[in-house]
Design a protein around this motif. Structure first.
Motif, short mmCIF file in Angstrom:
data_model
loop_
_atom_site.label_atom_id
_atom_site.label_comp_id
_atom_site.label_asym_id
_atom_site.label_seq_id
_atom_site.Cartn_x
_atom_site.Cartn_y
_atom_site.Cartn_z
N SER A 114 0.84 -1.19 0.00
CA SER A 114 0.00 0.00 0.00
C SER A 114 0.88 1.25 0.00
O SER A 114 1.62 1.50 0.95
N TYR A 115 0.78 2.03 -1.05
CA TYR A 115 1.58 3.24 -1.18
C TYR A 115 1.23 4.25 -0.09
O TYR A 115 2.12 4.81 0.56
N GLY A 116 -0.05 4.48 0.12
CA GLY A 116 -0.47 5.45 1.12
C GLY A 116 -0.03 5.06 2.52
O GLY A 116 0.44 5.91 3.29
N SER A 186 -4.15 -1.95 6.00
CA SER A 186 -4.32 -0.50 5.93
C SER A 186 -5.43 -0.09 4.98
O SER A 186 -5.95 1.02 5.09
N LEU A 187 -5.80 -0.97 4.05
CA LEU A 187 -6.84 -0.63 3.09
C LEU A 187 -8.20 -0.44 3.75
O LEU A 187 -9.10 0.18 3.17
N ALA A 188 -8.35 -0.96 4.97
CA ALA A 188 -9.60 -0.77 5.69
C ALA A 188 -9.55 0.44 6.62
O ALA A 188 -10.52 0.75 7.30
N ARG A 189 -8.42 1.15 6.61
CA ARG A 189 -8.23 2.27 7.53
C ARG A 189 -9.00 3.48 7.04
O ARG A 189 -8.90 3.85 5.86
N PRO A 190 -9.74 4.15 7.91
CA PRO A 190 -10.45 5.37 7.51
C PRO A 190 -9.47 6.45 7.05
O PRO A 190 -8.40 6.62 7.64
#
Length: 345
Positions: A114-116, A186-190
């Motif tokens: 995940s880049y972000g 992290s893809l589920a992180r708001p």
């Protein structure tokens, strides 16, 4: 205009006497100017490496010789990661959209990360390296990096800490998988920017990886191939990052407030010539990279001469070692951190 997060440069922080001197010398030498040629070469070599592995898997499908190509893929994968790191620091392009696109391609699509998530984590590291509270790279986890972190270790965690110097390199073989899982979580992180694009690209990476392995190898060959690839990839990543800060000082409040000392005193350079420069992706110039994150990788050796000269004139410790010596120092530090738990039985 919404863009992906970028790596922050410590330059905007309140200047102290040495930082303006170094900045002035570096800018006068033109070392912050773009140098696209070397990056085109890196990209071309990485692309050819990927194509060579793919061609080998098609031509020699269902052959055990493909396990040897897993070693090649591990090297190419890490080199792609190094280029993605430089892209995130805006070394390749200053344009937000270009950097975002290249970053997503190299991190999510080509690396499965995940880049972000990685940019947020890396921002925190660059802002306060070796700060036990704010630098995610030295927070207590499976490994710990300061004796103060050992006090609360119990059970299996304490057992690992007692022997973490011996376990360090074997545990690095899980680092690539650890980064992949952390990125997925992290893809589920708001608040994660460009979540649909990140999900789609990581999904495409995972699907393509599995399809190529399943269609070119038996299930046993595929499992061995993935274990070798991901294990060596994790080990290579770990030995590239570990020497840079592990075992370096945790700063006093006064030194932490100085942007020059904060980066120089917590970083360790690795010397060894052009091969080391390539193998470590320029991260062996860790001091200069932390002072000037957006400086093109090819300019770091010239910046080193400037920074080292300033440190000598002002009696600022400048730590540089061979790769072998740096790894030995990291292991000694990890062993020392676990000493209180070994003494307590």
């Amino acid at each position: 205009m919404s863009t992906l997060p970028r790596i922050v440069d410590p330059a905007p922080l309140a200047p102290r006497p040495l930082y303006p001197e170094v900045v002035s010398a570096v800018r006068a030498a033109g070392l912050m100017d773009r140098r696209l040629g070397p990056y085109f070469v890196h990209f071309a070599v990485n692309t050819l490496g990927l194509l060579a592995v793919l061609a080998a898997m098609v031509v020699w499908h269902h052959s055990w010789w493909l396990v040897a190509w897993a070693v090649v893929l591990a090297v190419v994968s890490v080199q792609i990661g190094f280029l993605g790191h430089d892209i995130a620091h805006r070394q390749v392009s200053r344009r937000a959209r270009t950097a975002a696109l290249l970053g997503l391609v190299h991190a999510n699509l080509l690396s499965g990360l995940s880049y972000g998530w990685w940019v947020d984590k890396h921002n925190a590291h660059h802002a306060h390296p070796n700060d036990l509270e704010t630098d995610p790279d030295v927070r207590a986890g499976v490994l710990i990096f300061d004796i103060s972190q050992a006090r609360e270790r119990r059970g299996l965690a304490a057992l690992v800490t007692r022997h973490q110097a011996w376990l360090f390199f074997p545990m690095l073989t899980f680092e690539a998988v650890n980064l992949y899982i952390a990125g997925i979580r992290s893809l589920a992180r708001p608040g994660l920017q460009h979540r649909p694009a990140e999900v789609a690209l990581i999904g495409a990476h995972t699907a393509a990886y599995l399809v190529v392995v399943v269609t070119t190898m038996s299930w046993l060959q595929g499992l061995v191939f993935m274990a070798v690839h991901q294990g060596l990839r994790g080990l290579y990543l770990g030995v590239s990052f570990a020497p840079n800060h592990k075992g370096m000082p945790v700063l006093s409040r006064a030194d932490e407030a100085d942007p020059f000392l904060r980066q120089v005193l917590t970083s360790r350079n690795i010397h060894g010539g052009p091969f080391v420069d390539w193998a470590l992706g320029g991260l062996n110039y860790q001091i200069e990279h932390h002072l000037f994150p957006s400086m093109p990788r090819a300019n770091l050796p010239k910046a080193q001469r400037i920074v080292h000269s300033v440190c000598e004139r002002h009696d600022v410790p400048y730590v540089e070692a061979t790769a072998r010596a740096s790894y030995a120092e990291v292991l000694r530090h990890l062993h020392a951190v676990g000493a209180p738990l070994r003494a307590g039985g």
